[in-house]
Design a protein around this motif. Structure first.
Motif, PDB file in Angstrom:
ATOM      1  N   GLN A 407       0.807  -1.207   0.000  1.00  0.00           N
ATOM      2  CA  GLN A 407       0.000   0.000   0.000  1.00  0.00           C
ATOM      3  C   GLN A 407       0.849   1.270   0.000  1.00  0.00           C
ATOM      4  O   GLN A 407       0.313   2.368  -0.088  1.00  0.00           O
ATOM      5  CB  GLN A 407      -0.918   0.019   1.238  1.00  0.00           C
ATOM      6  CG  GLN A 407      -1.991  -1.056   1.229  1.00  0.00           C
ATOM      7  CD  GLN A 407      -2.809  -1.029   2.500  1.00  0.00           C
ATOM      8  OE1 GLN A 407      -2.283  -0.896   3.612  1.00  0.00           O
ATOM      9  NE2 GLN A 407      -4.120  -1.154   2.355  1.00  0.00           N
ATOM     10  N   LEU A 408       2.161   1.119   0.085  1.00  0.00           N
ATOM     11  CA  LEU A 408       3.048   2.276   0.128  1.00  0.00           C
ATOM     12  C   LEU A 408       3.217   2.879  -1.263  1.00  0.00           C
ATOM     13  O   LEU A 408       3.147   2.171  -2.273  1.00  0.00           O
ATOM     14  CB  LEU A 408       4.417   1.876   0.682  1.00  0.00           C
ATOM     15  CG  LEU A 408       4.440   1.348   2.119  1.00  0.00           C
ATOM     16  CD1 LEU A 408       5.834   0.860   2.477  1.00  0.00           C
ATOM     17  CD2 LEU A 408       3.986   2.426   3.097  1.00  0.00           C
ATOM     18  N   SER A 409       3.453   4.185  -1.315  1.00  0.00           N
ATOM     19  CA  SER A 409       3.698   4.881  -2.583  1.00  0.00           C
ATOM     20  C   SER A 409       5.181   5.176  -2.720  1.00  0.00           C
ATOM     21  O   SER A 409       5.768   5.867  -1.881  1.00  0.00           O
ATOM     22  CB  SER A 409       2.906   6.198  -2.624  1.00  0.00           C
ATOM     23  OG  SER A 409       1.521   5.964  -2.582  1.00  0.00           O
ATOM     24  N   TYR A 410       5.764   4.641  -3.788  1.00  0.00           N
ATOM     25  CA  TYR A 410       7.183   4.854  -4.044  1.00  0.00           C
ATOM     26  C   TYR A 410       7.360   5.974  -5.067  1.00  0.00           C
ATOM     27  O   TYR A 410       6.478   6.238  -5.875  1.00  0.00           O
ATOM     28  CB  TYR A 410       7.831   3.569  -4.566  1.00  0.00           C
ATOM     29  CG  TYR A 410       7.824   2.442  -3.569  1.00  0.00           C
ATOM     30  CD1 TYR A 410       8.827   2.334  -2.620  1.00  0.00           C
ATOM     31  CD2 TYR A 410       6.813   1.490  -3.580  1.00  0.00           C
ATOM     32  CE1 TYR A 410       8.834   1.293  -1.701  1.00  0.00           C
ATOM     33  CE2 TYR A 410       6.794   0.440  -2.664  1.00  0.00           C
ATOM     34  CZ  TYR A 410       7.806   0.353  -1.720  1.00  0.00           C
ATOM     35  OH  TYR A 410       7.798  -0.671  -0.808  1.00  0.00           O
ATOM     36  N   ARG A 411       8.510   6.623  -5.041  1.00  0.00           N
ATOM     37  CA  ARG A 411       8.813   7.652  -6.034  1.00  0.00           C
ATOM     38  C   ARG A 411       8.902   6.997  -7.408  1.00  0.00           C
ATOM     39  O   ARG A 411       9.499   5.935  -7.575  1.00  0.00           O
ATOM     40  CB  ARG A 411      10.119   8.362  -5.700  1.00  0.00           C
ATOM     41  CG  ARG A 411      10.077   9.083  -4.353  1.00  0.00           C
ATOM     42  CD  ARG A 411      11.260   9.992  -4.176  1.00  0.00           C
ATOM     43  NE  ARG A 411      11.149  11.128  -5.080  1.00  0.00           N
ATOM     44  CZ  ARG A 411      12.149  11.959  -5.351  1.00  0.00           C
ATOM     45  NH1 ARG A 411      13.330  11.764  -4.821  1.00  0.00           N
ATOM     46  NH2 ARG A 411      11.961  12.975  -6.156  1.00  0.00           N
ATOM     47  N   TYR A 417      15.803   6.662  -5.768  1.00  0.00           N
ATOM     48  CA  TYR A 417      14.577   5.940  -5.440  1.00  0.00           C
ATOM     49  C   TYR A 417      14.208   6.188  -3.980  1.00  0.00           C
ATOM     50  O   TYR A 417      15.078   6.392  -3.122  1.00  0.00           O
ATOM     51  CB  TYR A 417      14.786   4.453  -5.671  1.00  0.00           C
ATOM     52  CG  TYR A 417      13.512   3.641  -5.637  1.00  0.00           C
ATOM     53  CD1 TYR A 417      12.493   3.876  -6.547  1.00  0.00           C
ATOM     54  CD2 TYR A 417      13.332   2.639  -4.688  1.00  0.00           C
ATOM     55  CE1 TYR A 417      11.326   3.137  -6.529  1.00  0.00           C
ATOM     56  CE2 TYR A 417      12.178   1.886  -4.662  1.00  0.00           C
ATOM     57  CZ  TYR A 417      11.170   2.145  -5.585  1.00  0.00           C
ATOM     58  OH  TYR A 417      10.019   1.411  -5.562  1.00  0.00           O
ATOM     59  N   GLY A 418      12.917   6.181  -3.704  1.00  0.00           N
ATOM     60  CA  GLY A 418      12.491   6.392  -2.333  1.00  0.00           C
ATOM     61  C   GLY A 418      11.015   6.115  -2.167  1.00  0.00           C
ATOM     62  O   GLY A 418      10.300   5.808  -3.119  1.00  0.00           O
ATOM     63  N   VAL A 419      10.565   6.221  -0.931  1.00  0.00           N
ATOM     64  CA  VAL A 419       9.162   6.035  -0.592  1.00  0.00           C
ATOM     65  C   VAL A 419       8.599   7.382  -0.175  1.00  0.00           C
ATOM     66  O   VAL A 419       9.279   8.181   0.463  1.00  0.00           O
ATOM     67  CB  VAL A 419       9.003   4.973   0.531  1.00  0.00           C
ATOM     68  CG1 VAL A 419       9.637   5.433   1.833  1.00  0.00           C
ATOM     69  CG2 VAL A 419       7.558   4.584   0.715  1.00  0.00           C
TER      70      VAL A 419
END
Length: 427
Positions: A407-411, A417-419
């Motif tokens: 359910q997390l949104s990543y870049r 790269y990141g969340v």
């Protein structure tokens, strides 16, 4: 570039979107991931085509993608055959069209996009400020910064009774305040640092965002340098001014500061957050670094390899016809090295490199690059990680993720790269 592509580019730029948003998924593939892992198609290239061409739909632009570990080291180490100089971009109309028109006219300065002799001279000035002897003076302050953010997390959880965002209250403030401390920039400027750094890496934030943000960043930092020039402080900028005086210009100093901002803020913030996500899903590793100080160093090295948050290195341009891993590369071609792919190549070490193993013998990973352009601030970044993670799990041993990982949104399509957020319950 065809007429249709030109019209589409103009339309998208009027709407404030980067030309990069027009590129097909096959081109942006090195900048996207499946959770924490490189995309399967990128992973496949490591063994099947360690050097391949990206299918760029703009005429006059040839980009080679390097995914194999040995091929990556070959390119990164060879500053004679390959150039990092910014003018390779700013002087190429076809390449400028591909990345957003007229956004590449202002040289960002710093070390990442410079060649010898300028790179050699500037790195010689900067390197002494990043020796362990000088960095060790920051340890007490870094510990204070981390502890203050842990206090802030606890206070926020008590105030709201809701999950707290590990990104907002922990991973972002720590490197921001560390860089303010290093450079001698006031604490009050941390929000400017955060916005400048994020804009530099979000390729879809607006027309030419990744290069267009350079002007704003340098204008801001020129003001910082001007203040330091009048009254040198105890930070890095003040020390360089006292030791080197007018032999380094304000523009060069601002470029070095910008390089530290870009190289040290967003990368470390992403590492702290994504490393936190790894810990949240692995109780054994949390217990390991909570209870065993000797395990912290190897854990950080493995995390750097496994996450490789800087997905691609600064672009290189062939000065002459050459070949890498048997693949011919013509003079003027761009070469992009995928660090996230190279650090998963079995040629680097034994064991399953697609898995995270905190007890793995430290590898010769490429998370900080390689050769003369290896990140000069690598030791500072590792120092922050070695301080942040153990303090986090010791303060909150029952820390849990407040969302499912899926359910997390990543870049999306970003060099770093990141969340976007990491909601946690403190337990």
């Amino acid at each position: 570039m065809g007429a249709v592509a030109k019209r589409a580019l103009a339309f998208q730029q009027k709407r404030g979107r980067s030309a990069l948003s027009l590129l097909p998924a096959s081109v942006t593939m090195p900048l996207r991931r499946d959770g924490l892992d490189p995309l399967p198609e990128l992973r496949k290239l490591i063994t099947e085509a360690p050097v391949s061409k990206l299918p760029v739909p703009f005429g006059g632009v040839t980009i080679h993608l390097v995914t194999g570990y040995e091929a990556a080291k070959t390119v990164l180490a060879d500053a004679t055959t390959f150039s990092n100089d910014f003018t390779n971009i700013s002087a190429d109309p076809a390449l400028l069209a591909a990345i957003g028109g007229d956004v590449g006219e202002k040289d960002p300065g710093g070390l990442g996009m410079a060649d010898a002799p300028d790179h050699t001279r500037l790195r010689k000035i900067l390197t002494p400020e990043f020796t362990m002897r000088r960095l060790n003076r920051l340890i007490p302050r870094l510990e204070e910064i981390v502890d203050a953010q842990l206090d802030a997390m606890e206070a926020e959880a008590k105030r709201t009774g809701k999950p707290v965002d590990l990104c907002e209250l922990f991973s972002l403030p720590i490197p921001s305040l560390a860089i303010c401390e290093l450079l001698g920039v006031p604490y009050a400027d941390r929000e400017a640092f955060q916005s400048l750094s994020v804009a530099r890496f979000d390729l879809f934030a607006g027309a030419g965002a990744s290069l267009g943000a350079i002007s704003d960043s340098l204008d801001y930092l020129m003001g910082v340098v001007a203040r330091e020039r009048k009254n040198p402080g105890d930070g890095l900028l003040g020390m360089i001014i006292r030791e080197h005086g007018d032999s380094i210009s304000d523009e060069e100093l601002a470029g070095l500061a910008d390089g530290i901002l870009v190289g040290g803020f967003e990368t470390t913030a992403s590492m702290i957050a994504l490393g936190g996500l790894v810990l949240l899903q692995d109780k054994d590793t949390r217990d390991l670094i909570r209870d065993d100080d000797a395990a912290i160093g190897p854990f950080v090295e493995e995390l750097l390899r496994y996450l490789a948050v800087v997905q691609v290195a600064f672009p290189r341009f062939a000065r002459e016809d050459t070949e890498v891993a048997g693949v011919p590369i013509s003079k003027g071609d761009m070469v992009m090295v995928s660090l996230s792919a190279a650090d998963r190549d079995q040629a680097m070490a034994d064991g399953d490199l697609d898995s995270f193993d905190p007890r793995r013998e430290p590898t010769k990973h490429l998370a900080f690059g390689y050769g003369v352009h290896r990140c000069v601030g690598a030791e500072l970044g590792k120092m922050e990680l070695r301080i942040a993670y153990p303090r986090l799990v010791r303060r909150f041993p029952n820390l849990t993720l407040a969302k499912r990982p899926d359910q997390l949104s990543y870049r999306q399509t970003s060099i770093v790269y990141g969340v976007e957020e990491l909601p946690v319950l403190l337990g």
